[in-house]
Design a protein around this motif. Structure first.
Motif, PDB file in Angstrom:
ATOM      1  N   ALA A 190       0.842  -1.190   0.000  1.00 25.12           N
ATOM      2  CA  ALA A 190       0.000   0.000   0.000  1.00 25.12           C
ATOM      3  C   ALA A 190       0.879   1.244   0.000  1.00 25.12           C
ATOM      4  O   ALA A 190       0.591   2.215  -0.700  1.00 25.12           O
ATOM      5  N   GLY A 191       1.944   1.212   0.783  1.00 23.26           N
ATOM      6  CA  GLY A 191       2.886   2.335   0.813  1.00 23.26           C
ATOM      7  C   GLY A 191       3.526   2.536  -0.543  1.00 23.26           C
ATOM      8  O   GLY A 191       3.661   3.668  -1.016  1.00 23.26           O
ATOM      9  N   PHE A 192       3.917   1.411  -1.203  1.00 20.50           N
ATOM     10  CA  PHE A 192       4.518   1.515  -2.534  1.00 20.50           C
ATOM     11  C   PHE A 192       3.511   2.089  -3.518  1.00 20.50           C
ATOM     12  O   PHE A 192       3.833   2.934  -4.351  1.00 20.50           O
ATOM     13  N   LEU A 224      12.401   8.157   0.689  1.00 23.21           N
ATOM     14  CA  LEU A 224      11.551   6.970   0.554  1.00 23.21           C
ATOM     15  C   LEU A 224      12.380   5.724   0.254  1.00 23.21           C
ATOM     16  O   LEU A 224      12.102   4.640   0.766  1.00 23.21           O
ATOM     17  N   THR A 225      13.416   5.902  -0.569  1.00 24.60           N
ATOM     18  CA  THR A 225      14.293   4.774  -0.874  1.00 24.60           C
ATOM     19  C   THR A 225      15.009   4.309   0.385  1.00 24.60           C
ATOM     20  O   THR A 225      15.119   3.103   0.642  1.00 24.60           O
ATOM     21  N   GLU A 226      15.484   5.262   1.180  1.00 22.32           N
ATOM     22  CA  GLU A 226      16.168   4.919   2.435  1.00 22.32           C
ATOM     23  C   GLU A 226      15.198   4.215   3.383  1.00 22.32           C
ATOM     24  O   GLU A 226      15.549   3.224   4.019  1.00 22.32           O
ATOM     25  N   GLU A 227      13.971   4.720   3.455  1.00 26.47           N
ATOM     26  CA  GLU A 227      12.962   4.097   4.319  1.00 26.47           C
ATOM     27  C   GLU A 227      12.671   2.669   3.854  1.00 26.47           C
ATOM     28  O   GLU A 227      12.586   1.743   4.663  1.00 26.47           O
ATOM     29  N   LEU A 228      12.553   2.491   2.542  1.00 28.85           N
ATOM     30  CA  LEU A 228      12.319   1.161   1.982  1.00 28.85           C
ATOM     31  C   LEU A 228      13.486   0.236   2.309  1.00 28.85           C
ATOM     32  O   LEU A 228      13.286  -0.917   2.700  1.00 28.85           O
ATOM     33  N   HIS A 229      14.687   0.752   2.159  1.00 24.53           N
ATOM     34  CA  HIS A 229      15.882  -0.043   2.464  1.00 24.53           C
ATOM     35  C   HIS A 229      15.877  -0.469   3.940  1.00 24.53           C
ATOM     36  O   HIS A 229      16.168  -1.622   4.263  1.00 24.53           O
ATOM     37  N   ILE A 278      15.735  -4.249   5.461  1.00 24.58           N
ATOM     38  CA  ILE A 278      16.691  -4.743   6.458  1.00 24.58           C
ATOM     39  C   ILE A 278      15.941  -5.309   7.660  1.00 24.58           C
ATOM     40  O   ILE A 278      16.277  -6.383   8.166  1.00 24.58           O
ATOM     41  N   THR A 279      14.909  -4.584   8.105  1.00 25.76           N
ATOM     42  CA  THR A 279      14.115  -5.046   9.247  1.00 25.76           C
ATOM     43  C   THR A 279      13.450  -6.391   8.929  1.00 25.76           C
ATOM     44  O   THR A 279      13.471  -7.306   9.759  1.00 25.76           O
ATOM     45  N   ILE A 280      12.888  -6.513   7.727  1.00 28.20           N
ATOM     46  CA  ILE A 280      12.238  -7.769   7.338  1.00 28.20           C
ATOM     47  C   ILE A 280      13.257  -8.901   7.302  1.00 28.20           C
ATOM     48  O   ILE A 280      12.993 -10.012   7.787  1.00 28.20           O
TER      49      ILE A 280
END
Length: 170
Positions: A3-5, A110-115, A119-121
């Motif tokens: 949804a965020g994407f 947004l790219t950093e947040e996605l990255h 990493i968290t996943i």
């Protein structure tokens, strides 16, 4: 995350449409500026190619003077219009550049947040895998202990039975 994407994608598409509109407006302003320059150049060429008359009457001189004044005023108004268009074009380009920079920064964020989310996943998946292995090992140990317990129970019952039998015999 999907949804965020999707939200990010629609935001980027709307900004892309805005960007294209600004580009189109800039192109139109450039075209208009070129037309004004061409018109000005044509007037200058006409003025240069006009053949000077040796004997002009005062009325003709006055008409020529009026034409010259009108031409000068027209050129001045065209210069002013060109300056306005240049200023507007410059403001649009500045606005466009700042919008572009803001979008770059936002995309980078947004790219950093996605990255970070990736990493968290990955970390969570690694921990889940480790916990699963630990659980399997504990279950194997418990199964072994249960089998041992059942064997001991069986031996206990056998010894108890034997004791009972020996007591009866005595």
């Amino acid at each position: 995350m999907e949804a965020g994407f999707s939200e990010m994608r629609s935001e980027l598409q709307s900004r892309d449409a805005l960007w294209r509109g600004i580009q189109l407006e800039c192109q139109q302003l450039h075209t208009e500026l070129l037309k004004i320059r061409q018109h000005k150049d044509m007037q200058e060429i006409q003025i240069k190619h006009q053949s000077p008359c040796v004997q002009l009457t005062s009325e003709q001189l006055e008409n020529k003077n009026d034409e010259f004044v009108e031409s000068a005023e027209s050129q001045e108004s065209q210069r002013e219009e060109q300056n306005k268009i240049r200023d507007h074009l410059y403001q649009e380009e500045q606005s466009h550049c700042s919008e572009q920079e803001r979008m770059r920064t936002e995309i980078s964020d947004l790219t950093e947040e996605l990255h970070q989310k990736e990493i968290t996943i990955a970390t969570i998946m690694e921990k889940a895998s480790l916990l699963e292995r630990q659980l399997k090992m504990e279950l194997e140990i418990k199964d072994k202990l249960l089998a041992k317990q059942q064997l001991l129970d069986f031996r206990y019952k056998a010894v108890k039975c034997e004791n009972t039998h020996l007591k009866e015999m005595m």
